[in-house]
Motif scaffolding. Sequence first.
Motif, PDB file in Angstrom:
ATOM      1  N   LEU A 134      17.715 -20.406  -0.273  1.00 46.41           N
ATOM      2  CA  LEU A 134      18.597 -20.274   0.901  1.00 46.41           C
ATOM      3  C   LEU A 134      18.381 -18.925   1.598  1.00 46.41           C
ATOM      4  N   ALA A 135      17.902 -17.948   0.832  1.00 47.72           N
ATOM      5  CA  ALA A 135      17.584 -16.642   1.432  1.00 47.72           C
ATOM      6  C   ALA A 135      16.126 -16.615   1.900  1.00 47.72           C
ATOM      7  N   ARG A 136      15.498 -17.785   1.906  1.00 47.65           N
ATOM      8  CA  ARG A 136      14.128 -18.002   2.409  1.00 47.65           C
ATOM      9  C   ARG A 136      13.035 -17.363   1.556  1.00 47.65           C
ATOM     10  N   ALA A 137      13.384 -16.945   0.357  1.00 47.22           N
ATOM     11  CA  ALA A 137      12.354 -16.420  -0.553  1.00 47.22           C
ATOM     12  C   ALA A 137      11.860 -17.560  -1.448  1.00 47.22           C
ATOM     13  N   ASP A 138      10.793 -17.292  -2.198  1.00 50.28           N
ATOM     14  CA  ASP A 138      10.219 -18.339  -3.057  1.00 50.28           C
ATOM     15  C   ASP A 138      10.555 -18.079  -4.520  1.00 50.28           C
ATOM     16  N   PRO A 139      11.271 -19.006  -5.144  1.00 52.20           N
ATOM     17  CA  PRO A 139      11.485 -18.852  -6.585  1.00 52.20           C
ATOM     18  C   PRO A 139      10.188 -19.136  -7.334  1.00 52.20           C
ATOM     19  N   ILE A 140       9.777 -18.229  -8.176  1.00 53.52           N
ATOM     20  CA  ILE A 140       8.572 -18.433  -8.983  1.00 53.52           C
ATOM     21  C   ILE A 140       9.042 -18.691 -10.417  1.00 53.52           C
ATOM     22  N   ILE A 141       8.891 -19.928 -10.834  1.00 51.43           N
ATOM     23  CA  ILE A 141       9.429 -20.318 -12.133  1.00 51.43           C
ATOM     24  C   ILE A 141       8.425 -19.955 -13.239  1.00 51.43           C
ATOM     25  N   VAL A 142       8.891 -19.208 -14.205  1.00 48.76           N
ATOM     26  CA  VAL A 142       8.045 -18.866 -15.353  1.00 48.76           C
ATOM     27  C   VAL A 142       8.694 -19.462 -16.601  1.00 48.76           C
ATOM     28  N   GLU A 143       7.930 -20.321 -17.264  1.00 50.63           N
ATOM     29  CA  GLU A 143       8.529 -21.020 -18.407  1.00 50.63           C
ATOM     30  C   GLU A 143       8.603 -20.162 -19.661  1.00 50.63           C
ATOM     31  N   THR A 144       9.672 -20.367 -20.404  1.00 51.14           N
ATOM     32  CA  THR A 144       9.776 -19.741 -21.723  1.00 51.14           C
ATOM     33  C   THR A 144       9.741 -20.869 -22.752  1.00 51.14           C
ATOM     34  N   LYS A 145       9.560 -20.502 -24.012  1.00 49.54           N
ATOM     35  CA  LYS A 145       9.410 -21.546 -25.035  1.00 49.54           C
ATOM     36  C   LYS A 145      10.559 -21.512 -26.027  1.00 49.54           C
ATOM     37  N   GLU A 146      10.918 -22.714 -26.470  1.00 53.11           N
ATOM     38  CA  GLU A 146      11.967 -22.854 -27.481  1.00 53.11           C
ATOM     39  C   GLU A 146      11.598 -22.037 -28.730  1.00 53.11           C
ATOM     40  N   GLU A 147      10.319 -22.106 -29.127  1.00 51.84           N
ATOM     41  CA  GLU A 147       9.925 -21.406 -30.364  1.00 51.84           C
ATOM     42  C   GLU A 147       9.937 -19.884 -30.212  1.00 51.84           C
ATOM     43  N   ASN A 148       9.980 -19.385 -28.974  1.00 52.12           N
ATOM     44  CA  ASN A 148      10.117 -17.931 -28.761  1.00 52.12           C
ATOM     45  C   ASN A 148      11.559 -17.569 -28.435  1.00 52.12           C
ATOM     46  N   GLY A 149      12.479 -18.441 -28.789  1.00 55.30           N
ATOM     47  CA  GLY A 149      13.888 -18.170 -28.520  1.00 55.30           C
ATOM     48  C   GLY A 149      14.188 -18.179 -27.030  1.00 55.30           C
ATOM     49  N   PHE A 150      13.419 -18.924 -26.264  1.00 55.90           N
ATOM     50  CA  PHE A 150      13.608 -19.048 -24.811  1.00 55.90           C
ATOM     51  C   PHE A 150      13.558 -17.685 -24.114  1.00 55.90           C
ATOM     52  N   LYS A 151      12.728 -16.785 -24.642  1.00 55.07           N
ATOM     53  CA  LYS A 151      12.639 -15.474 -23.990  1.00 55.07           C
ATOM     54  C   LYS A 151      11.305 -15.317 -23.282  1.00 55.07           C
ATOM     55  N   LEU A 152      11.367 -14.620 -22.183  1.00 48.46           N
ATOM     56  CA  LEU A 152      10.189 -14.402 -21.353  1.00 48.46           C
ATOM     57  C   LEU A 152       9.199 -13.529 -22.111  1.00 48.46           C
ATOM     58  N   SER A 153       7.933 -13.964 -22.186  1.00 49.52           N
ATOM     59  CA  SER A 153       6.963 -13.086 -22.835  1.00 49.52           C
ATOM     60  C   SER A 153       6.428 -12.122 -21.785  1.00 49.52           C
ATOM     61  N   MET A 154       6.118 -10.916 -22.229  1.00 47.15           N
ATOM     62  CA  MET A 154       5.628  -9.900 -21.289  1.00 47.15           C
ATOM     63  C   MET A 154       4.316 -10.365 -20.649  1.00 47.15           C
ATOM     64  N   GLU A 155       3.543 -11.083 -21.438  1.00 46.60           N
ATOM     65  CA  GLU A 155       2.268 -11.577 -20.932  1.00 46.60           C
ATOM     66  C   GLU A 155       2.495 -12.551 -19.757  1.00 46.60           C
ATOM     67  N   ASP A 156       3.415 -13.488 -19.942  1.00 40.25           N
ATOM     68  CA  ASP A 156       3.695 -14.456 -18.874  1.00 40.25           C
ATOM     69  C   ASP A 156       4.320 -13.767 -17.662  1.00 40.25           C
ATOM     70  N   LEU A 157       5.169 -12.797 -17.936  1.00 39.66           N
ATOM     71  CA  LEU A 157       5.795 -12.069 -16.814  1.00 39.66           C
ATOM     72  C   LEU A 157       4.728 -11.331 -16.008  1.00 39.66           C
ATOM     73  N   LYS A 158       3.852 -10.654 -16.708  1.00 39.83           N
ATOM     74  CA  LYS A 158       2.794  -9.898 -15.999  1.00 39.83           C
ATOM     75  C   LYS A 158       1.923 -10.831 -15.160  1.00 39.83           C
ATOM     76  N   LYS A 159       1.623 -11.999 -15.741  1.00 39.16           N
ATOM     77  CA  LYS A 159       0.776 -12.970 -15.018  1.00 39.16           C
ATOM     78  C   LYS A 159       1.435 -13.449 -13.730  1.00 39.16           C
ATOM     79  N   ALA A 160       2.756 -13.489 -13.741  1.00 39.92           N
ATOM     80  CA  ALA A 160       3.475 -14.028 -12.575  1.00 39.92           C
ATOM     81  C   ALA A 160       3.634 -13.000 -11.454  1.00 39.92           C
TER      82      ALA A 160
END
Length: 398
Positions: A134-160
């Motif tokens: 609604l603010a005209r920006a783009d949500p960039i969805i980065v998936e987390t994994k159940e086996e990592n406790g649903f936490k964002l990995s630094m590697e995936d964050l950096k890639k995004a």
Amino acid sequence: MNVLSNRAKSLKPSPTLAINARAKSMQAQGIHVISFGAGEPDFDTPRNIKAAAVKAIEEGFTKYTPVGGTEDLKDAIINKFQRDNGLTYKRSEVLASCGGKHSFYNLAQAIFDEGDEVIVPAPYWVSYPPMVALARADPIIVETKEENGFKLSMEDLKKALTPKTKALIINSPSNPTGSAYSKKELEEIADLAVSKNFFVISDEIYEKIVYDHFKVVSIASLGEEIRKRTVIVHGVAKTYAMTGWRIGYAAGPEEIVSAMSNIQSQSTSNPTSIAQKASVEALGGPQEDVAKMVTAFEQRRNYIVDRLNKIPGVSCFKPIGAFYVFPNFFSYYGKSYQGKKITNSTELADYFLEVARVAVVPGIEFGADPFERLSYATSLEDIKEGLTRIEESLKNLA
Ligand code: GLU
């Protein structure tokens, strides 16, 4: 002529609220639905908080207030951050709005432009992507994994990250998973935000609802540089069983808070005067009722996680906070009931509602289709009955 704007056309109602409405309408028709739908504490708002609101009405405190909240509410918010998070804010750095959702909305409108990218870790709360859009920006969805406790990995964050990355949203403890970041994990995120120069929107609405003595840390408290890049979104709804009162708040850099206040000034004006007085009491008054509610939530969490994990083919992460579980039902997809195949979380949620009379929110709404979200902010009795119904109905899938 198009009647609706493209913005409105692409928007659907909040699924958490929609499920709630559906469950309530079935209940009104006399159908006994057990609702694990919207996250709303089943407790009453504590007495002292209600009394403060009654007093405000009696004293005629029923007129406009300053747009961003009264001075006493701002001071109560400031004291809360000082007391709980070791954060020092000025009145010009905090703002009260009509619910945490409204604080987030104002913030998105204040800092996002077309072309900005906003990193949203999935599973995410249902309203983040639409409010970013609604603010005209783009949500960039980065998936987390159940086996990592649903936490964002630094590697995936950096890639995004790209040069367009304007902000990262973190919600710890999380709705819908109940996962929460440790101080060390937040330090890593903070270092990256500072070095790559993006904002962190830290939704801390479930701060007080944590278990096993988990210590919640606000990312904004990890140093001056990250504090300058963080806006905290918070509210009284979940902690004090005040969902209907609609008081949320935000804290962050003065320039941003001032822009949020301008947006609020041109849209809603101040949040309800009476609810503001109640919130002063909530934030600054006795906190014993919160501890009682959290003890009850913890008992329910233990029960619900244990039972879900005993259902064949279901796995359920044990939440650290908030009042949701996010069990994985993927092994049931592809099975059928009376010749009708269930292929995803929406169809399974429909099946639970129509056949088992249990309302859950489909995982796809949180960006994670293998799962369903169950709110356990409901009585243990209902939890027991609801789980029995789920368990029985799963046995009927072949
Ligand atoms: N935040 C709660 C939920 O996720 C309340 C409903 C809403 O605003 O989404 O269920």
